[in-house]
Design a protein around this motif. Structure first.
Motif, PDB file in Angstrom:
ATOM      1  N   VAL A  77     -27.830  74.129 -86.948  1.00  0.00           N
ATOM      2  CA  VAL A  77     -27.892  75.561 -87.167  1.00  0.00           C
ATOM      3  C   VAL A  77     -26.790  75.911 -88.105  1.00  0.00           C
ATOM      4  CG1 VAL A  77     -27.392  78.049 -86.169  1.00  0.00           C
ATOM      5  CG2 VAL A  77     -28.692  76.127 -84.969  1.00  0.00           C
ATOM      6  N   ALA A  78     -27.091  76.362 -89.396  1.00  0.00           N
ATOM      7  CA  ALA A  78     -25.844  76.472 -90.316  1.00  0.00           C
ATOM      8  C   ALA A  78     -26.343  77.721 -91.316  1.00  0.00           C
ATOM      9  CB  ALA A  78     -25.636  74.887 -91.153  1.00  0.00           C
ATOM     10  N   THR A  79     -25.230  78.410 -91.436  1.00  0.00           N
ATOM     11  CA  THR A  79     -25.252  79.559 -92.447  1.00  0.00           C
ATOM     12  C   THR A  79     -24.036  79.173 -93.530  1.00  0.00           C
ATOM     13  OG1 THR A  79     -26.434  81.097 -91.030  1.00  0.00           O
ATOM     14  CG2 THR A  79     -25.274  81.877 -93.028  1.00  0.00           C
ATOM     15  N   ARG A  84     -22.047  84.283 -94.353  1.00  0.00           N
ATOM     16  CA  ARG A  84     -22.053  84.486 -92.612  1.00  0.00           C
ATOM     17  C   ARG A  84     -21.848  85.964 -92.541  1.00  0.00           C
ATOM     18  NH1 ARG A  84     -18.399  79.097 -91.798  1.00  0.00           N
ATOM     19  NH2 ARG A  84     -20.229  77.485 -92.145  1.00  0.00           N
ATOM     20  N   ARG A  85     -22.049  86.312 -91.371  1.00  0.00           N
ATOM     21  CA  ARG A  85     -21.872  87.586 -90.480  1.00  0.00           C
ATOM     22  C   ARG A  85     -22.647  88.703 -91.307  1.00  0.00           C
ATOM     23  NH1 ARG A  85     -17.204  85.366 -88.283  1.00  0.00           N
ATOM     24  NH2 ARG A  85     -17.361  85.672 -85.861  1.00  0.00           N
ATOM     25  N   GLN A  86     -23.898  88.166 -91.824  1.00  0.00           N
ATOM     26  CA  GLN A  86     -24.738  89.356 -92.473  1.00  0.00           C
ATOM     27  C   GLN A  86     -26.082  89.335 -91.638  1.00  0.00           C
ATOM     28  OE1 GLN A  86     -25.282  88.215 -96.592  1.00  0.00           O
ATOM     29  NE2 GLN A  86     -23.202  87.570 -96.716  1.00  0.00           N
ATOM     30  N   GLY A  87     -26.000  88.896 -90.567  1.00  0.00           N
ATOM     31  CA  GLY A  87     -27.105  88.727 -89.522  1.00  0.00           C
ATOM     32  C   GLY A  87     -28.170  87.953 -90.035  1.00  0.00           C
ATOM     33  N   LEU A  88     -27.989  86.771 -90.625  1.00  0.00           N
ATOM     34  CA  LEU A  88     -28.966  85.819 -91.439  1.00  0.00           C
ATOM     35  C   LEU A  88     -29.593  84.870 -90.399  1.00  0.00           C
ATOM     36  CD1 LEU A  88     -27.679  85.302 -94.671  1.00  0.00           C
ATOM     37  CD2 LEU A  88     -29.372  86.817 -94.301  1.00  0.00           C
ATOM     38  N   LEU A  89     -28.581  84.289 -89.693  1.00  0.00           N
ATOM     39  CA  LEU A  89     -29.074  83.479 -88.491  1.00  0.00           C
ATOM     40  C   LEU A  89     -29.806  84.029 -87.566  1.00  0.00           C
ATOM     41  CD1 LEU A  89     -27.937  81.571 -85.639  1.00  0.00           C
ATOM     42  CD2 LEU A  89     -29.379  80.679 -87.485  1.00  0.00           C
ATOM     43  N   LYS A  90     -29.241  85.314 -87.261  1.00  0.00           N
ATOM     44  CA  LYS A  90     -29.879  86.073 -86.169  1.00  0.00           C
ATOM     45  C   LYS A  90     -31.434  86.380 -86.540  1.00  0.00           C
ATOM     46  CE  LYS A  90     -29.083  90.313 -83.932  1.00  0.00           C
ATOM     47  NZ  LYS A  90     -28.069  91.480 -83.708  1.00  0.00           N
ATOM     48  N   TYR A 111     -27.394  73.080 -77.492  1.00  0.00           N
ATOM     49  CA  TYR A 111     -26.024  73.086 -77.429  1.00  0.00           C
ATOM     50  C   TYR A 111     -25.224  73.893 -78.386  1.00  0.00           C
ATOM     51  CZ  TYR A 111     -26.166  68.779 -74.479  1.00  0.00           C
ATOM     52  OH  TYR A 111     -26.638  67.701 -73.706  1.00  0.00           O
ATOM     53  N   PHE A 113     -22.037  76.214 -80.075  1.00  0.00           N
ATOM     54  CA  PHE A 113     -20.713  75.962 -80.349  1.00  0.00           C
ATOM     55  C   PHE A 113     -19.819  76.900 -79.474  1.00  0.00           C
ATOM     56  CE2 PHE A 113     -19.610  79.572 -82.979  1.00  0.00           C
ATOM     57  CZ  PHE A 113     -20.944  80.079 -83.205  1.00  0.00           C
ATOM     58  N   PHE A 117     -22.218  83.472 -78.329  1.00  0.00           N
ATOM     59  CA  PHE A 117     -23.036  83.438 -79.430  1.00  0.00           C
ATOM     60  C   PHE A 117     -24.653  83.422 -79.123  1.00  0.00           C
ATOM     61  CE2 PHE A 117     -25.089  81.633 -83.092  1.00  0.00           C
ATOM     62  CZ  PHE A 117     -24.725  82.503 -84.278  1.00  0.00           C
ATOM     63  N   TYR A 118     -24.871  82.126 -78.380  1.00  0.00           N
ATOM     64  CA  TYR A 118     -26.310  82.077 -77.914  1.00  0.00           C
ATOM     65  C   TYR A 118     -26.826  82.954 -77.069  1.00  0.00           C
ATOM     66  CZ  TYR A 118     -26.550  78.572 -81.686  1.00  0.00           C
ATOM     67  OH  TYR A 118     -26.333  78.004 -82.915  1.00  0.00           O
ATOM     68  N   LYS A 120     -26.602  86.009 -77.014  1.00  0.00           N
ATOM     69  CA  LYS A 120     -27.078  86.955 -77.763  1.00  0.00           C
ATOM     70  C   LYS A 120     -28.802  86.814 -77.994  1.00  0.00           C
ATOM     71  CE  LYS A 120     -23.089  88.202 -80.106  1.00  0.00           C
ATOM     72  NZ  LYS A 120     -22.379  89.081 -80.731  1.00  0.00           N
TER      73      LYS A 120
HETATM   74  C1  LIG Z   1     -22.404  80.141 -86.485  1.00  0.00           C
HETATM   75  C2  LIG Z   1     -23.043  80.374 -87.587  1.00  0.00           C
HETATM   76  C3  LIG Z   1     -24.599  79.462 -87.859  1.00  0.00           C
HETATM   77  C4  LIG Z   1     -23.651  81.681 -87.740  1.00  0.00           C
HETATM   78  O1  LIG Z   1     -24.413  82.094 -88.843  1.00  0.00           O
HETATM   79  P1  LIG Z   1     -24.406  83.490 -89.229  1.00  0.00           P
HETATM   80  O2  LIG Z   1     -25.650  83.884 -90.028  1.00  0.00           O
HETATM   81  O3  LIG Z   1     -22.988  84.173 -89.739  1.00  0.00           O
HETATM   82  O4  LIG Z   1     -24.477  84.719 -88.004  1.00  0.00           O
HETATM   83  P2  LIG Z   1     -25.107  85.967 -87.875  1.00  0.00           P
HETATM   84  O5  LIG Z   1     -24.382  87.056 -89.048  1.00  0.00           O
HETATM   85  O6  LIG Z   1     -26.501  86.062 -87.913  1.00  0.00           O
HETATM   86  O7  LIG Z   1     -24.456  86.402 -86.385  1.00  0.00           O
HETATM   87  C5  LIG Z   1     -25.413  86.738 -85.377  1.00  0.00           C
HETATM   88  C6  LIG Z   1     -24.326  87.414 -84.189  1.00  0.00           C
HETATM   89  O8  LIG Z   1     -23.302  86.375 -84.077  1.00  0.00           O
HETATM   90  C7  LIG Z   1     -22.118  87.019 -84.100  1.00  0.00           C
HETATM   91  N1  LIG Z   1     -21.046  85.763 -84.970  1.00  0.00           N
HETATM   92  C8  LIG Z   1     -21.381  85.536 -86.118  1.00  0.00           C
HETATM   93  N2  LIG Z   1     -20.569  84.340 -86.059  1.00  0.00           N
HETATM   94  C9  LIG Z   1     -19.967  84.151 -85.043  1.00  0.00           C
HETATM   95  C10 LIG Z   1     -19.054  83.296 -84.720  1.00  0.00           C
HETATM   96  N3  LIG Z   1     -18.260  82.133 -85.391  1.00  0.00           N
HETATM   97  N4  LIG Z   1     -18.467  83.541 -83.385  1.00  0.00           N
HETATM   98  C11 LIG Z   1     -18.965  84.414 -82.381  1.00  0.00           C
HETATM   99  N5  LIG Z   1     -19.837  85.195 -82.837  1.00  0.00           N
HETATM  100  C12 LIG Z   1     -20.438  85.032 -84.067  1.00  0.00           C
HETATM  101  C13 LIG Z   1     -22.432  88.038 -85.190  1.00  0.00           C
HETATM  102  O9  LIG Z   1     -21.252  89.010 -85.271  1.00  0.00           O
HETATM  103  C14 LIG Z   1     -23.673  88.463 -84.812  1.00  0.00           C
HETATM  104  O10 LIG Z   1     -23.795  89.460 -83.457  1.00  0.00           O
HETATM  105  P3  LIG Z   1     -24.419  90.482 -83.552  1.00  0.00           P
HETATM  106  O11 LIG Z   1     -25.732  90.375 -83.391  1.00  0.00           O
HETATM  107  O12 LIG Z   1     -23.807  91.303 -82.052  1.00  0.00           O
HETATM  108  O13 LIG Z   1     -24.120  91.646 -84.750  1.00  0.00           O
HETATM  109  C15 LIG Z   1     -22.281  80.009 -88.987  1.00  0.00           C
HETATM  110  O14 LIG Z   1     -20.831  80.543 -88.740  1.00  0.00           O
HETATM  111  C16 LIG Z   1     -22.212  78.434 -89.287  1.00  0.00           C
HETATM  112  O15 LIG Z   1     -22.964  77.864 -89.835  1.00  0.00           O
HETATM  113  N6  LIG Z   1     -21.184  77.898 -88.661  1.00  0.00           N
HETATM  114  C17 LIG Z   1     -20.751  76.460 -88.664  1.00  0.00           C
HETATM  115  C18 LIG Z   1     -21.786  75.588 -88.096  1.00  0.00           C
HETATM  116  C19 LIG Z   1     -21.858  75.916 -86.598  1.00  0.00           C
HETATM  117  O16 LIG Z   1     -21.165  76.241 -85.675  1.00  0.00           O
HETATM  118  N7  LIG Z   1     -23.254  76.008 -86.232  1.00  0.00           N
HETATM  119  C20 LIG Z   1     -23.705  76.367 -84.856  1.00  0.00           C
HETATM  120  C21 LIG Z   1     -23.607  74.969 -84.070  1.00  0.00           C
HETATM  121  S1  LIG Z   1     -24.441  75.127 -82.275  1.00  0.00           S
END
Ligand SMILES: CC(C)(COP(=O)(O)OP(=O)(O)OC[C@H]1O[C@@H](n2cnc3c(N)ncnc32)[C@H](O)[C@@H]1OP(=O)(O)O)[C@@H](O)C(=O)NCCC(=O)NCCS
Length: 410
Positions: A77-79, A84-90, A111, A113, A117-118, A120
């Motif tokens: 899973v990667a953004t 990041r924090r634009q709701g894209l992964l969501k 699994y 991180f 987060f998951y 949600k």
């Molecule tokens: C983790 C990751 C995938 C999040 O992607 P993202 O597109 O920024 O996530 P979103 O913007 O869709 O966030 C979804 C929700 O999680 C929250 N969130 C985002 N990043 C977070 C973080 N690092 N820690 C805790 N919560 C986080 C957001 O605030 C949002 O919450 P909401 O729905 O209550 O508003 C990105 O930070 C990433 O690629 N990280 C490095 C790799 C990694 O750790 N991957 C996951 C492996 S399991």
């Protein structure tokens, strides 16, 4: 925005995203690109055609008691940081889970991180593991008792390990079903920062020629000179207690090579009771994988349940809250077991349910991680019928059921 599998030429972009997201050293991209199949990927594509978030799906089954079930296993899973924090992964993950529920998948695993987060997305912790360290001389009282022999095998013998493992998994919870590729890459080899390293691959065969146990391990130096060394056991598997005894006797014969034997196992797999001096062993606990029920009714219907005695019945009604997927939410699920038969049905509304909980807690029952009794005690399951609580306990967590434990990371 659009969710779709990657195209061949986009694999290299996603590989770079994964490398950066997980801070993977070395020349990761070419090998990853070669192994990655586009049909196992999903990406969120913006209006300019750019990949703004991506993930990878493994389709390996997981064992839940007597049955292994199809699972959407999410990984990679990667953004990228600029998105990041634009709701894209969501957006991506919710859509992927919706699509896979529509495709007939009833459960998903990953699994995390970060657990919050998951959560949600409706996932919840579904297993734990105990990390055992035993001073090898403490196993000295295990001496071989059953006629048979240990043989060292090689990676190409993977199918012999798989045959034993597949038998071992029946009745256990959280064991990952492995294909040839997974065996070769993730079990029969170990990974160091510099690349793969071999494991010692040993199978125990009894006098009749039947394989009944295996041990996969390597030695790991704990200082530069190798004066202090662990025997790190990736996995040990046995078909019966006599075969398990042979494993401990085999480990004991490594006392000249390593100080401690180290392995992961399921909570409740008792080691102290086996030792003359239990102080020669330590146990640490760790959290494991997370599970999400995509379709509650179908997931309950496809799970294996304990077989009741002829003419015996047990049943409960459970109201479920799901703040992510509306098709599960606010319904009462009824499970009726009679002898070998189990019937699952549901109705809209929650007024007449004997039990009530969030879909995340139900995932913990389903996984064999938390029992209904424990959940009620912890205030995670609302109970209006003690009879139905006892029935749920009997069906989800009968006495003697092994704890949920996954011995693979992906
Ligand atoms: C983790 C990751 C995938 C999040 O992607 P993202 O597109 O920024 O996530 P979103 O913007 O869709 O966030 C979804 C929700 O999680 C929250 N969130 C985002 N990043 C977070 C973080 N690092 N820690 C805790 N919560 C986080 C957001 O605030 C949002 O919450 P909401 O729905 O209550 O508003 C990105 O930070 C990433 O690629 N990280 C490095 C790799 C990694 O750790 N991957 C996951 C492996 S399991």
């Amino acid at each position: 925005m659009q969710v779709r599998p990657l195209r061949e030429e986009e694999k290299v972009i996603y590989a770079g995203m994964v490398r950066d997201a997980f801070v993977i050293p070395g020349n990761f991209v070419p090998d990853f690109v070669e192994r990655l199949k586009v049909e196992d990927t999903r990406a969120l594509i913006d209006d300019e055609g750019r990949i703004v978030s991506g993930l990878n799906i493994l389709w390996n089954d997981i064992w839940f008691g007597q049955k292994k079930l199809h699972v959407v296993d999410i990984t990679g899973v990667a953004t990228p940081p600029e998105n990041r924090r634009q709701g894209l992964l969501k957006q991506l993950l919710r859509e992927v889970l919706r699509q896979e529920a529509a495709n007939g998948y009833n459960i998903s695993a990953l699994y995390p991180f970060e657990f919050a987060f998951y959560r949600k997305f409706g996932y919840e912790l579904a297993s734990s593991s105990q990390h055992v360290k035993v001073k090898i001389p403490a196993l000295a009282h295990f001496r071989s008792k059953t006629r048979g022999r240990w043989t060292q095998l090689v990676e190409d013998d993977w199918a012999r390990f798989k045959t034993l493992y597949d038998k071992f998994c029946v009745g256990r919870f959280g064991r990952f079903d492995r294909d040839e590729n997974f065996w070769r890459r993730n079990v029969l080899k170990a990974w160091e920062p510099g690349g793969p390293v071999p494991q010692n691959l040993y199978v125990w065969t009894d006098a009749s020629g039947l394989d009944r146990a295996y041990v996969i391990y390597r030695h790991k130096n704990k200082d530069a000179n190798g004066w202090e060394r662990d025997m790190r056991i990736r996995e040990m598997v046995w078909l019966d207690e006599a075969a398990r005894h042979e494993i401990y006797a085999f480990i004991a014969n490594h006392d000249s090579q390593a100080e401690k034997a180290v392995w992961n196992t399921e909570p409740g797999d008792e080691i102290y009771a086996l030792l003359n001096n239990p102080r020669e062993a330590t146990i640490e606990y760790d959290s494991g994988y997370m599970l999400r029920l995509l379709n509650v009714e179908k997931a309950l219907a496809e799970r294996a349940w304990p077989v009741l005695g002829a003419g015996e019945t047990a049943g409960f009604s459970l109201a479920v809250r799901d703040d992510v997927f509306e098709w599960n939410d606010g319904r009462t699920y009824r499970l009726e077991a009679k002898g070998e038969q189990v019937e699952v049905s549901s109705v809209a509304g929650t007024e007449h349910a004997g039990l009530s909980c969030d879909v995340r807690i139900l995932a913990q029952f389903y996984a064999g991680y938390l029992s209904p009794f424990e959940a009620a005690r912890l205030g995670k399951l609302e109970v209006s019928s003690e009879t139905e609580l006892a029935a749920a306990q009997r069906l989800f967590s009968p006495p003697g059921q092994p704890a949920s434990f996954m011995n693979d990371h992906w």
